[in-house]
Design a protein around this motif. Structure first.
Motif, PDB file in Angstrom:
ATOM      1  N   ALA A 105       6.691  43.011 -15.576  1.00  0.00           N
ATOM      2  CA  ALA A 105       6.030  42.932 -16.869  1.00  0.00           C
ATOM      3  C   ALA A 105       5.132  41.704 -16.956  1.00  0.00           C
ATOM      4  O   ALA A 105       5.391  40.689 -16.319  1.00  0.00           O
ATOM      5  CB  ALA A 105       7.066  42.887 -17.981  1.00  0.00           C
ATOM      6  N   VAL A 106       4.077  41.822 -17.748  1.00  0.00           N
ATOM      7  CA  VAL A 106       3.218  40.687 -18.094  1.00  0.00           C
ATOM      8  C   VAL A 106       3.223  40.579 -19.615  1.00  0.00           C
ATOM      9  O   VAL A 106       3.577  41.529 -20.313  1.00  0.00           O
ATOM     10  CB  VAL A 106       1.772  40.859 -17.561  1.00  0.00           C
ATOM     11  N   GLN A 107       2.838  39.420 -20.118  1.00  0.00           N
ATOM     12  CA  GLN A 107       2.765  39.212 -21.559  1.00  0.00           C
ATOM     13  C   GLN A 107       1.377  38.698 -21.929  1.00  0.00           C
ATOM     14  O   GLN A 107       1.163  37.487 -22.045  1.00  0.00           O
ATOM     15  CB  GLN A 107       3.827  38.224 -22.032  1.00  0.00           C
ATOM     16  N   PRO A 108       0.425  39.612 -22.125  1.00  0.00           N
ATOM     17  CA  PRO A 108      -0.902  39.181 -22.573  1.00  0.00           C
ATOM     18  C   PRO A 108      -0.792  38.559 -23.965  1.00  0.00           C
ATOM     19  O   PRO A 108       0.171  38.801 -24.702  1.00  0.00           O
ATOM     20  CB  PRO A 108      -1.707  40.485 -22.633  1.00  0.00           C
ATOM     21  N   ASP A 109      -1.794  37.778 -24.339  1.00  0.00           N
ATOM     22  CA  ASP A 109      -1.771  37.143 -25.652  1.00  0.00           C
ATOM     23  C   ASP A 109      -2.020  38.144 -26.775  1.00  0.00           C
ATOM     24  O   ASP A 109      -1.439  38.048 -27.845  1.00  0.00           O
ATOM     25  CB  ASP A 109      -2.788  35.999 -25.706  1.00  0.00           C
ATOM     26  N   VAL A 110      -2.908  39.111 -26.528  1.00  0.00           N
ATOM     27  CA  VAL A 110      -3.204  40.152 -27.510  1.00  0.00           C
ATOM     28  C   VAL A 110      -3.310  41.482 -26.775  1.00  0.00           C
ATOM     29  O   VAL A 110      -3.906  41.554 -25.695  1.00  0.00           O
ATOM     30  CB  VAL A 110      -4.523  39.870 -28.272  1.00  0.00           C
ATOM     31  N   VAL A 111      -2.747  42.536 -27.386  1.00  0.00           N
ATOM     32  CA  VAL A 111      -2.766  43.878 -26.811  1.00  0.00           C
ATOM     33  C   VAL A 111      -3.279  44.845 -27.880  1.00  0.00           C
ATOM     34  O   VAL A 111      -2.810  44.804 -29.023  1.00  0.00           O
ATOM     35  CB  VAL A 111      -1.350  44.326 -26.387  1.00  0.00           C
ATOM     36  N   TYR A 112      -4.233  45.707 -27.511  1.00  0.00           N
ATOM     37  CA  TYR A 112      -4.700  46.769 -28.421  1.00  0.00           C
ATOM     38  C   TYR A 112      -4.408  48.123 -27.785  1.00  0.00           C
ATOM     39  O   TYR A 112      -4.728  48.353 -26.614  1.00  0.00           O
ATOM     40  CB  TYR A 112      -6.209  46.658 -28.690  1.00  0.00           C
ATOM     41  N   ILE A 113      -3.817  49.009 -28.584  1.00  0.00           N
ATOM     42  CA  ILE A 113      -3.522  50.374 -28.147  1.00  0.00           C
ATOM     43  C   ILE A 113      -4.040  51.328 -29.215  1.00  0.00           C
ATOM     44  O   ILE A 113      -3.684  51.205 -30.396  1.00  0.00           O
ATOM     45  CB  ILE A 113      -2.004  50.572 -27.942  1.00  0.00           C
TER      46      ILE A 113
END
Length: 120
Positions: free
Chosen positions: A23-31
Motif C-alpha cells: 500500500a501507498v498513502q498519497p496525500d490526496v486521492v480522487y475517485i
C-alpha cells in the motif's frame, strides 16, 4: 456553485492498494463516482487522480519512486506539489507514460485535464 457529485476526495492517511498487499498513502486521492466500487476500508484499485505534497525527505520518493509506480499502475493524473519551491506540476498519462500537462510557479494557476474547471 451547485455540487456536481463527480466523485469522492480522500486526504491522507488512506491506503491505496494497486495489487497484492503493498500500500501507498498519497496525500490526496480522487475517485470518480464511476469507480466508487474500489472504495473499501482502503482504496483497492486505481484512482483517477493522486496528489503528493513534497516534504523534507520525500523528494525522491514522490518525484521518482511514486511517480513511476503511479504511471505503471495507470493513474490518469498525478500532481506534485512542492511548497518550498511554490511549484505545482500536473502529469497526465498518455500511452502509458506521464506527460507534463501543466506547471505553475508562485501565483501561476494550474488546471486539471481530468476535471475541467479545477484550477489551483
Amino acid at each position: 456553485m451547485k455540487p456536481r457529485r463527480l466523485g469522492r476526495v480522500f486526504v491522507s492517511p488512506i491506503d491505496v492498494v494497486f495489487s497484492g498487499s503493498k500500500a501507498v498513502q498519497p496525500d490526496v486521492v480522487y475517485i470518480s463516482t464511476a469507480k466508487e466500487a474500489i472504495i473499501h476500508n482502503c482504496i483497492r484499485g486505481v484512482p483517477e487522480l493522486l496528489v503528493e505534497v513534497i516534504s523534507e525527505g520525500t523528494w525522491r520518493r514522490d518525484r521518482v519512486d511514486k511517480k513511476a509506480l503511479y504511471e505503471q499502475s495507470g493513474v490518469g493524473e498525478y500532481w506534485i506539489v512542492d511548497p518550498d519551491s511554490r511549484l505545482i506540476e500536473v502529469f497526465v498519462l498518455a500511452e502509458g507514460t506521464y506527460r507534463q500537462h501543466a506547471r505553475g510557479v508562485g501565483a501561476e494557476k494550474v488546471a486539471s485535464k481530468l476535471l475541467p474547471g479545477l484550477t489551483v
